[in-house]
Design a protein around this motif. Structure first.
Motif, PDB file in Angstrom:
ATOM      1  N   HIS A   1      18.649  35.047   6.489  1.00  6.75           N
ATOM      2  CA  HIS A   1      19.799  34.646   7.319  1.00  6.75           C
ATOM      3  C   HIS A   1      21.094  35.285   6.809  1.00  6.75           C
ATOM      4  O   HIS A   1      21.869  35.838   7.575  1.00  6.75           O
ATOM      5  N   TYR A   2      21.322  35.206   5.500  1.00  6.18           N
ATOM      6  CA  TYR A   2      22.563  35.731   4.930  1.00  6.18           C
ATOM      7  C   TYR A   2      22.282  36.924   4.021  1.00  6.18           C
ATOM      8  O   TYR A   2      21.222  36.979   3.378  1.00  6.18           O
TER       9      TYR A   2
ATOM     10  N   THR B   1      18.939  33.742   0.495  1.00  4.47           N
ATOM     11  CA  THR B   1      19.246  32.481  -0.185  1.00  4.47           C
ATOM     12  C   THR B   1      17.956  31.711  -0.413  1.00  4.47           C
ATOM     13  O   THR B   1      16.993  31.865   0.350  1.00  4.47           O
ATOM     14  N   PRO B   2      17.909  30.885  -1.470  1.00  7.10           N
ATOM     15  CA  PRO B   2      16.682  30.152  -1.797  1.00  7.10           C
ATOM     16  C   PRO B   2      16.296  29.166  -0.694  1.00  7.10           C
ATOM     17  O   PRO B   2      17.158  28.555  -0.073  1.00  7.10           O
ATOM     18  N   MET B   3      15.002  28.989  -0.462  1.00  9.40           N
ATOM     19  CA  MET B   3      14.529  28.327   0.758  1.00  9.40           C
ATOM     20  C   MET B   3      14.007  26.908   0.584  1.00  9.40           C
ATOM     21  O   MET B   3      13.947  26.160   1.554  1.00  9.40           O
TER      22      MET B   3
ATOM     23  N   HIS C   1      14.927  25.594   4.130  1.00  9.81           N
ATOM     24  CA  HIS C   1      15.532  24.271   4.264  1.00  9.81           C
ATOM     25  C   HIS C   1      17.046  24.315   4.156  1.00  9.81           C
ATOM     26  O   HIS C   1      17.692  23.298   3.955  1.00  9.81           O
ATOM     27  N   ALA C   2      17.608  25.538   4.319  1.00 13.09           N
ATOM     28  CA  ALA C   2      19.058  25.641   4.500  1.00 13.09           C
ATOM     29  C   ALA C   2      19.410  25.274   5.945  1.00 13.09           C
ATOM     30  O   ALA C   2      20.275  24.442   6.180  1.00 13.09           O
ATOM     31  N   HIS C   3      18.727  25.942   6.912  1.00 14.24           N
ATOM     32  CA  HIS C   3      19.034  25.672   8.326  1.00 14.24           C
ATOM     33  C   HIS C   3      17.786  25.469   9.168  1.00 14.24           C
ATOM     34  O   HIS C   3      17.832  25.582  10.394  1.00 14.24           O
ATOM     35  N   GLY C   4      16.638  25.233   8.534  1.00 10.60           N
ATOM     36  CA  GLY C   4      15.448  24.886   9.305  1.00 10.60           C
ATOM     37  C   GLY C   4      14.700  26.059   9.921  1.00 10.60           C
ATOM     38  O   GLY C   4      13.864  25.852  10.799  1.00 10.60           O
TER      39      GLY C   4
ATOM     40  N   LEU D   1      11.877  28.735  10.610  1.00  9.20           N
ATOM     41  CA  LEU D   1      10.426  28.713  10.373  1.00  9.20           C
ATOM     42  C   LEU D   1       9.904  30.146  10.353  1.00  9.20           C
ATOM     43  O   LEU D   1      10.320  30.986  11.159  1.00  9.20           O
TER      44      LEU D   1
ATOM     45  N   SER E   1      11.608  30.897  14.481  1.00 10.15           N
ATOM     46  CA  SER E   1      12.581  29.930  14.986  1.00 10.15           C
ATOM     47  C   SER E   1      13.708  29.804  13.972  1.00 10.15           C
ATOM     48  O   SER E   1      13.453  29.798  12.771  1.00 10.15           O
ATOM     49  N   GLY E   2      14.956  29.731  14.465  1.00  6.58           N
ATOM     50  CA  GLY E   2      16.063  29.514  13.549  1.00  6.58           C
ATOM     51  C   GLY E   2      17.026  30.679  13.496  1.00  6.58           C
ATOM     52  O   GLY E   2      16.903  31.640  14.257  1.00  6.58           O
ATOM     53  N   PRO E   3      18.004  30.592  12.577  1.00  5.09           N
ATOM     54  CA  PRO E   3      19.110  31.547  12.549  1.00  5.09           C
ATOM     55  C   PRO E   3      18.683  33.008  12.386  1.00  5.09           C
ATOM     56  O   PRO E   3      19.358  33.896  12.882  1.00  5.09           O
TER      57      PRO E   3
ATOM     58  N   LEU F   1      16.026  34.585  13.468  1.00  6.13           N
ATOM     59  CA  LEU F   1      15.053  35.012  14.470  1.00  6.13           C
ATOM     60  C   LEU F   1      15.056  36.542  14.573  1.00  6.13           C
ATOM     61  O   LEU F   1      16.101  37.162  14.682  1.00  6.13           O
TER      62      LEU F   1
END
Lengths: 315, 123
Positions: free
Chosen positions: B48-49, B53-55, B73-76, B78, B88-90, B92
């Motif tokens: 994502h970034y 970043t650790p998950m 588990h920063a923004h969910g 998958l 799914s998620g940021p 994608l």
């Protein structure tokens, strides 16, 4: 509109047991609501409600997989509920509940509930410091820190949302619900506070694509920077994953420390946030590392100098 | 190619994921998922970034609640366990960085030495 801020944030999770352990270890107190739901509350009674994501008691989910199901706002009085109901009924369906609360969706489909606030008034001191040139805040022989400092979250502070249409959201929350913009991070979005809350922000909106809509993080106020550090250190030692911090933000001036969570959002400890009134003029800065913090630190194991060089002194 | 010992295959319970540091001071863990005889390994770095970043939300808590996907588990977000692709998620359309595992005859797993110095995601 005498809105105070979020009383509860409601989540539908896929790992109920893991989430319960997490919230308790974060420092929140479990209150069982019914057979399938729990409130995890801070010292003033605000907090996080969780249920399994298939629980029919939950409001409908967002289109995304984000686990936030509802924001429950506390307001000062029943007259405020009536005023919000009248305003919202102009263009959307508002449901009046048996307990007097109302529910509706905002302009982007986030589920909202407004109730006369259930938060309890706290009466406890802030962290006290001593400094040359200023009157001492602690009495003689009053210690600044001990190993057993409680360091528990005092109050639900703010929620940060990923929103696909910032302009619509800002218009809705400012013009329809009376929120005030306190500062803007250009490229991300605005910080907002409701009319009956002088905290720098209870909400921050971040511009994202539609497939990300949901909650980015939520935060709880601690009693001061030391409590924040102690709580974060204890949480890290229990095996939880730090995401960002500890550090101190510029906008809001609050200390921060963010952690990953099984609720799919970050949980933040914050402390010592700025207060504002209507005389404040919003600042604007480009989003990025420089604008986001005055400094950023990272946790490490306890260490102390001592013991001399490995293998003993030379010579 | 230089390699670093990571763990033994039996250190990872069936159907579970664990994270291992390839060196004590490495910036990122390597996640290993075990399903039957199959092992998949990825850098613990959500795309994502920048920099990753650790998950996990707790040590070794890398899977979603059902255990069907790797999750950040920063923004969910998958991720497909077979391919590392975000479904799914940021992030994608992006992928986790796969790590090549080498297994010896006794079941000990090792990884290329360069993963110990790698904080950033690589395409």
């Amino acid at each position: 509109m005498r809105i105070i801020g979020p009383d509860y944030l409601v989540f539908g999770v896929d790992d109920l047991e893991g989430s319960r352990t997490y919230l308790q270890d974060f420092g929140l107190k479990p209150v069982q609501l019914d057979a399938t739901g729990w409130l995890y509350e801070a010292l003033d009674g605000t907090g996080v409600v969780i249920r399994h994501r298939d629980d029919p008691k939950l409001p409908p989910a967002l289109q995304t997989k984000n686990m936030l199901r509802q924001q429950v706002f506390g307001v000062e009085d029943a007259a405020t509920i009536d005023a919000i109901e009248a305003e919202m009924s102009r263009d959307r369906r508002v449901t009046r509940l048996a307990d007097g609360a109302i529910e509706f969706q905002d302009v982007l489909g986030f589920e909202l509930r407004f109730q006369v606030t259930r938060r309890r008034t706290l009466n406890m001191p802030a962290e006290k410091i001593n400094a040359p040139g200023a009157p001492a805040q602690r009495a003689p022989n009053e210690l600044g820190v001990t190993d057993d400092v409680p360091a528990l979250p005092r109050s639900l502070s703010h929620v940060v949302l990923f929103v696909p249409d910032i302009d619509k959201m800002v218009e809705f929350y400012t013009r329809r619900l009376g929120f005030v913009i306190t500062d803007i991070l250009t490229g991300a979005g605005p910080f907002l506070r409701p009319a009956a809350n002088d905290d720098h922000h209870t909400h921050f909106f971040i511009r994202t694509p539609a497939y990300m809509q949901g909650c980015e993080h939520l935060a709880f106020h601690m009693g001061g920077p030391t409590e924040l550090m102690v709580a974060g250190d204890r949480f890290t030692r229990k095996g939880y994953q730090s995401f960002w911090g500890p550090g101190r933000h510029k906008f809001g001036s609050n200390w921060f420390w963010y952690f990953n969570s099984p609720l799919g959002v970050h949980f933040e400890y914050d402390a010592d946030m700025d207060k504002h009134d209507d005389a404040w003029v919003a600042r604007e800065a480009p989003n990025g590392p420089e604008a986001s913090q005055v400094f950023l630190l990272q946790w490490r194991e306890k260490w102390a100098p001592g013991g001399g060089p490995e293998g003993g002194a030379k010579g | 190619m230089a390699s670093l010992p990571l763990c033994h295959r039996d250190d990872i319970p069936e159907g579970a994921a664990r994270g291992f540091l390839p060196l004590p001071d490495a910036p990122r863990r390597v996640i290993v998922v075990r399903r039957g005889t199959r092992l998949d390994a990825y850098m613990d770095a959500c795309p994502h970034y920048t920099g990753g970043t650790p998950m996990a939300w707790r040590r070794d808590a890398y899977l979603n609640g059902e255990g069907t996907h790797l999750a950040c588990h920063a923004h969910g977000a998958l991720f497909d366990i077979d391919t590392g692709a975000c479904v799914s998620g940021p992030c994608l359309g992006r992928k986790l960085t796969r790590v090549a595992l080498t297994e010896d005859q006794a079941g000990y797993l090792s990884v290329p030495a360069h993963v110990a110095g790698r904080a950033a995601r690589e395409e």
